[in-house]
Design a protein around this motif. Structure first.
Motif, PDB file in Angstrom:
ATOM      1  N   LEU A 132       0.827  -1.202   0.000  1.00 24.20           N
ATOM      2  CA  LEU A 132       0.000   0.000   0.000  1.00 24.20           C
ATOM      3  C   LEU A 132       0.864   1.256   0.000  1.00 24.20           C
ATOM      4  O   LEU A 132       0.602   2.214  -0.745  1.00 24.20           O
ATOM      5  CB  LEU A 132      -0.925  -0.007   1.219  1.00 24.20           C
ATOM      6  N   ALA A 133       1.896   1.260   0.836  1.00 21.43           N
ATOM      7  CA  ALA A 133       2.782   2.427   0.904  1.00 21.43           C
ATOM      8  C   ALA A 133       3.498   2.643  -0.418  1.00 21.43           C
ATOM      9  O   ALA A 133       3.702   3.793  -0.844  1.00 21.43           O
ATOM     10  CB  ALA A 133       3.792   2.241   2.041  1.00 21.43           C
ATOM     11  N   ALA A 134       3.885   1.559  -1.087  1.00 22.89           N
ATOM     12  CA  ALA A 134       4.612   1.682  -2.349  1.00 22.89           C
ATOM     13  C   ALA A 134       3.724   2.232  -3.451  1.00 22.89           C
ATOM     14  O   ALA A 134       4.191   2.989  -4.315  1.00 22.89           O
ATOM     15  CB  ALA A 134       5.192   0.327  -2.756  1.00 22.89           C
ATOM     16  N   VAL A 135       2.445   1.875  -3.453  1.00 13.89           N
ATOM     17  CA  VAL A 135       1.531   2.460  -4.447  1.00 13.89           C
ATOM     18  C   VAL A 135       1.332   3.944  -4.159  1.00 13.89           C
ATOM     19  O   VAL A 135       1.324   4.777  -5.080  1.00 13.89           O
ATOM     20  CB  VAL A 135       0.180   1.709  -4.458  1.00 13.89           C
ATOM     21  N   ARG A 136       1.203   4.301  -2.896  1.00 13.79           N
ATOM     22  CA  ARG A 136       1.029   5.717  -2.538  1.00 13.79           C
ATOM     23  C   ARG A 136       2.245   6.542  -2.923  1.00 13.79           C
ATOM     24  O   ARG A 136       2.122   7.681  -3.382  1.00 13.79           O
ATOM     25  CB  ARG A 136       0.773   5.867  -1.037  1.00 13.79           C
ATOM     26  N   SER A 137       3.438   5.994  -2.753  1.00  9.20           N
ATOM     27  CA  SER A 137       4.666   6.742  -3.042  1.00  9.20           C
ATOM     28  C   SER A 137       5.016   6.740  -4.521  1.00  9.20           C
ATOM     29  O   SER A 137       5.884   7.500  -4.952  1.00  9.20           O
ATOM     30  CB  SER A 137       5.829   6.149  -2.239  1.00  9.20           C
ATOM     31  N   GLY A 138       4.372   5.868  -5.307  1.00 10.94           N
ATOM     32  CA  GLY A 138       4.704   5.775  -6.716  1.00 10.94           C
ATOM     33  C   GLY A 138       5.763   4.735  -7.021  1.00 10.94           C
ATOM     34  O   GLY A 138       6.150   4.572  -8.179  1.00 10.94           O
ATOM     35  N   ASP A 139       6.244   4.009  -6.002  1.00 11.00           N
ATOM     36  CA  ASP A 139       7.233   2.962  -6.244  1.00 11.00           C
ATOM     37  C   ASP A 139       6.610   1.738  -6.912  1.00 11.00           C
ATOM     38  O   ASP A 139       7.314   0.947  -7.549  1.00 11.00           O
ATOM     39  CB  ASP A 139       7.906   2.549  -4.930  1.00 11.00           C
ATOM     40  N   LEU A 140       5.301   1.560  -6.746  1.00 14.52           N
ATOM     41  CA  LEU A 140       4.553   0.538  -7.464  1.00 14.52           C
ATOM     42  C   LEU A 140       3.440   1.217  -8.251  1.00 14.52           C
ATOM     43  O   LEU A 140       2.871   2.222  -7.807  1.00 14.52           O
ATOM     44  CB  LEU A 140       3.932  -0.481  -6.501  1.00 14.52           C
ATOM     45  N   ASP A 141       3.128   0.658  -9.417  1.00 14.66           N
ATOM     46  CA  ASP A 141       2.040   1.191 -10.228  1.00 14.66           C
ATOM     47  C   ASP A 141       0.690   0.676  -9.749  1.00 14.66           C
ATOM     48  O   ASP A 141      -0.328   1.360  -9.903  1.00 14.66           O
ATOM     49  CB  ASP A 141       2.244   0.806 -11.692  1.00 14.66           C
ATOM     50  N   ALA A 142       0.675  -0.509  -9.186  1.00 14.35           N
ATOM     51  CA  ALA A 142      -0.554  -1.120  -8.688  1.00 14.35           C
ATOM     52  C   ALA A 142      -0.153  -2.278  -7.783  1.00 14.35           C
ATOM     53  O   ALA A 142       0.986  -2.746  -7.817  1.00 14.35           O
ATOM     54  CB  ALA A 142      -1.435  -1.619  -9.830  1.00 14.35           C
ATOM     55  N   ALA A 143      -1.101  -2.731  -6.972  1.00 11.69           N
ATOM     56  CA  ALA A 143      -0.813  -3.856  -6.080  1.00 11.69           C
ATOM     57  C   ALA A 143      -2.097  -4.618  -5.792  1.00 11.69           C
ATOM     58  O   ALA A 143      -3.171  -4.019  -5.653  1.00 11.69           O
ATOM     59  CB  ALA A 143      -0.180  -3.378  -4.773  1.00 11.69           C
ATOM     60  N   LEU A 144      -1.975  -5.928  -5.728  1.00 16.12           N
ATOM     61  CA  LEU A 144      -3.054  -6.769  -5.247  1.00 16.12           C
ATOM     62  C   LEU A 144      -2.899  -6.896  -3.737  1.00 16.12           C
ATOM     63  O   LEU A 144      -1.827  -7.247  -3.251  1.00 16.12           O
ATOM     64  CB  LEU A 144      -2.996  -8.134  -5.919  1.00 16.12           C
ATOM     65  N   VAL A 145      -3.962  -6.590  -3.018  1.00 13.88           N
ATOM     66  CA  VAL A 145      -3.901  -6.591  -1.551  1.00 13.88           C
ATOM     67  C   VAL A 145      -5.140  -7.301  -1.027  1.00 13.88           C
ATOM     68  O   VAL A 145      -6.268  -6.975  -1.405  1.00 13.88           O
ATOM     69  CB  VAL A 145      -3.826  -5.162  -0.991  1.00 13.88           C
ATOM     70  N   ARG A 146      -4.917  -8.233  -0.145  1.00 19.96           N
ATOM     71  CA  ARG A 146      -6.006  -9.006   0.460  1.00 19.96           C
ATOM     72  C   ARG A 146      -6.519  -8.273   1.699  1.00 19.96           C
ATOM     73  O   ARG A 146      -5.745  -7.785   2.509  1.00 19.96           O
ATOM     74  CB  ARG A 146      -5.487 -10.399   0.828  1.00 19.96           C
ATOM     75  N   ALA A 147      -7.845  -8.176   1.804  1.00 18.20           N
ATOM     76  CA  ALA A 147      -8.512  -7.540   2.951  1.00 18.20           C
ATOM     77  C   ALA A 147      -8.152  -6.067   3.091  1.00 18.20           C
ATOM     78  O   ALA A 147      -8.108  -5.535   4.201  1.00 18.20           O
ATOM     79  CB  ALA A 147      -8.195  -8.294   4.246  1.00 18.20           C
ATOM     80  N   ALA A 148      -7.896  -5.396   1.976  1.00 15.77           N
ATOM     81  CA  ALA A 148      -7.514  -3.981   2.020  1.00 15.77           C
ATOM     82  C   ALA A 148      -8.674  -3.118   2.485  1.00 15.77           C
ATOM     83  O   ALA A 148      -9.850  -3.451   2.279  1.00 15.77           O
ATOM     84  CB  ALA A 148      -7.044  -3.526   0.639  1.00 15.77           C
ATOM     85  N   ARG A 149      -8.321  -1.999   3.104  1.00 17.58           N
ATOM     86  CA  ARG A 149      -9.304  -1.020   3.543  1.00 17.58           C
ATOM     87  C   ARG A 149      -9.030   0.307   2.845  1.00 17.58           C
ATOM     88  O   ARG A 149      -7.926   0.546   2.378  1.00 17.58           O
ATOM     89  CB  ARG A 149      -9.248  -0.845   5.059  1.00 17.58           C
ATOM     90  N   PRO A 150     -10.052   1.177   2.748  1.00 14.75           N
ATOM     91  CA  PRO A 150      -9.851   2.455   2.048  1.00 14.75           C
ATOM     92  C   PRO A 150      -8.676   3.233   2.614  1.00 14.75           C
ATOM     93  O   PRO A 150      -8.488   3.315   3.834  1.00 14.75           O
ATOM     94  CB  PRO A 150     -11.181   3.186   2.284  1.00 14.75           C
ATOM     95  N   VAL A 151      -7.879   3.783   1.717  1.00 15.82           N
ATOM     96  CA  VAL A 151      -6.710   4.589   2.083  1.00 15.82           C
ATOM     97  C   VAL A 151      -6.754   5.863   1.262  1.00 15.82           C
ATOM     98  O   VAL A 151      -7.021   5.824   0.059  1.00 15.82           O
ATOM     99  CB  VAL A 151      -5.393   3.820   1.801  1.00 15.82           C
ATOM    100  N   ALA A 152      -6.507   6.997   1.903  1.00 18.20           N
ATOM    101  CA  ALA A 152      -6.531   8.274   1.202  1.00 18.20           C
ATOM    102  C   ALA A 152      -5.538   8.264   0.044  1.00 18.20           C
ATOM    103  O   ALA A 152      -4.402   7.815   0.189  1.00 18.20           O
ATOM    104  CB  ALA A 152      -6.193   9.412   2.170  1.00 18.20           C
ATOM    105  N   GLY A 153      -5.984   8.737  -1.114  1.00 20.91           N
ATOM    106  CA  GLY A 153      -5.116   8.817  -2.273  1.00 20.91           C
ATOM    107  C   GLY A 153      -5.045   7.550  -3.100  1.00 20.91           C
ATOM    108  O   GLY A 153      -4.386   7.531  -4.140  1.00 20.91           O
TER     109      GLY A 153
END
Length: 295
Positions: A132-153
């Motif tokens: 999640l942090a890597a997608v927010r920072s731009g280090d990842l373009d996208a990520a599959l995340v299990r049981a994710a919750r809403p995150v700003a941005g």
């Protein structure tokens, strides 16, 4: 030196004159002559011998002609690659991935390789929080995340849902004639990963219990599935909840039951806003392999 000047130089050399080059380029002859003169001044060498009735390459011009063609070819290739990147057919996709279940990830990557063969997928295995942090920072373009919750941005797109299973001592009395529910296990110590180890899954289970009006009776922490199942088989009564990654295990003295009232959702997490071309290709591949994506 400009690409236009190199193009005019090559065209004059191929046509054998400024007039014919101007016709081919569909511009006036004076513009061709002017740009070639500027190229010669920039390079510091004459490219054409203009002393005779016919325009001929100088020795310097003959030597530089193949280099100019190579530069124009490289520039054309760069433009084509840029167009493919803009369409999502080329480039690099940095994707955070999850373990399993089954062959879903492999089918997704295979579909992406078929639909966008020039797109280089770089899979990254990180913890859920780090993904999640890597997608927010731009280090990842996208990520599959299990049981994710809403995150700003970030935007969460439903990819797929999987059943959850309870592993209990084989001799533990369970209600017959109906599916197993969390409330049936409320009095049995639960081996659950600590929140520090897996906050998203921990919160999913605890919140599910609270929706039933109960609190989970937490026992020793979940470690690995194999170790935890062994402890359930050999130790005092306890249970754990897990999702299938490599097939359901078979452990003596442990019974596996599917939970009726709880599933775990895997989301594709992307930056908020219009998706990049590479992410658009990923979404299309995900739609084809998991049709309920985004639902």
């Amino acid at each position: 030196m400009e690409l236009r000047q190199l193009q005019y130089f090559v065209t004059v050399a191929e046509e054998g004159g400024f007039g014919r080059a101007a016709q081919r380029l569909n511009i006036v002859q004076s513009a061709v002559s002017q740009q070639v003169r500027r190229l010669e001044r920039g390079l510091g060498v004459p490219l054409f011998d203009r002393s005779s009735r016919h325009v001929r390459l100088t020795a310097a011009g003959e030597r530089l002609l193949p280099e100019a063609r190579a530069v124009l070819t490289a520039a054309d290739r760069t433009r084509r690659i840029a167009a493919d990147i803009a369409a999502g057919h080329d480039g690099v996709l940095r994707l955070g991935v999850v373990h399993g279940p089954g062959d879903r990830i492999y089918r997704l990557l295979a579909e992406l390789a078929t639909s966008a063969p020039g797109l280089q997928v770089q899979p990254h295995r990180l913890s859920a929080a780090d993904r999640l942090a890597a997608v927010r920072s731009g280090d990842l373009d996208a990520a599959l995340v299990r049981a994710a919750r809403p995150v700003a941005g970030l935007e969460l797109l439903h990819a797929w849902s999987d059943p959850l299973y309870a592993a209990v001592p084989a001799e533990h009395p369970l209600p017959s004639g109906r599916d197993l529910h969390l409330a049936d296990l409320a009095g049995l110590p639960l081996r659950l990963a600590s929140r520090d180890a897996n906050a998203l899954f921990h919160d999913l289970i605890v919140d599910a219990f609270r929706r039933t009006g109960t609190e989970p009776l937490l026992g020793p922490s979940f470690t690995t599935l194999q170790q935890t199942l062994t402890a359930i088989a050999a130790g005092p009564p306890s249970w754990t909840v897990f999702y299938d990654v490599n097939g359901l295990p078979s452990i003596p003295r442990v019974a596996i039951h599917r939970l009726a009232d709880l599933t775990v959702t895997t989301s594709l997490v992307v930056p908020a806003g219009p998706p990049s071309p590479a992410v658009r290709q990923l979404l299309q591949a995900l739609h084809r392999t998991a049709p309920d994506v985004g639902a």
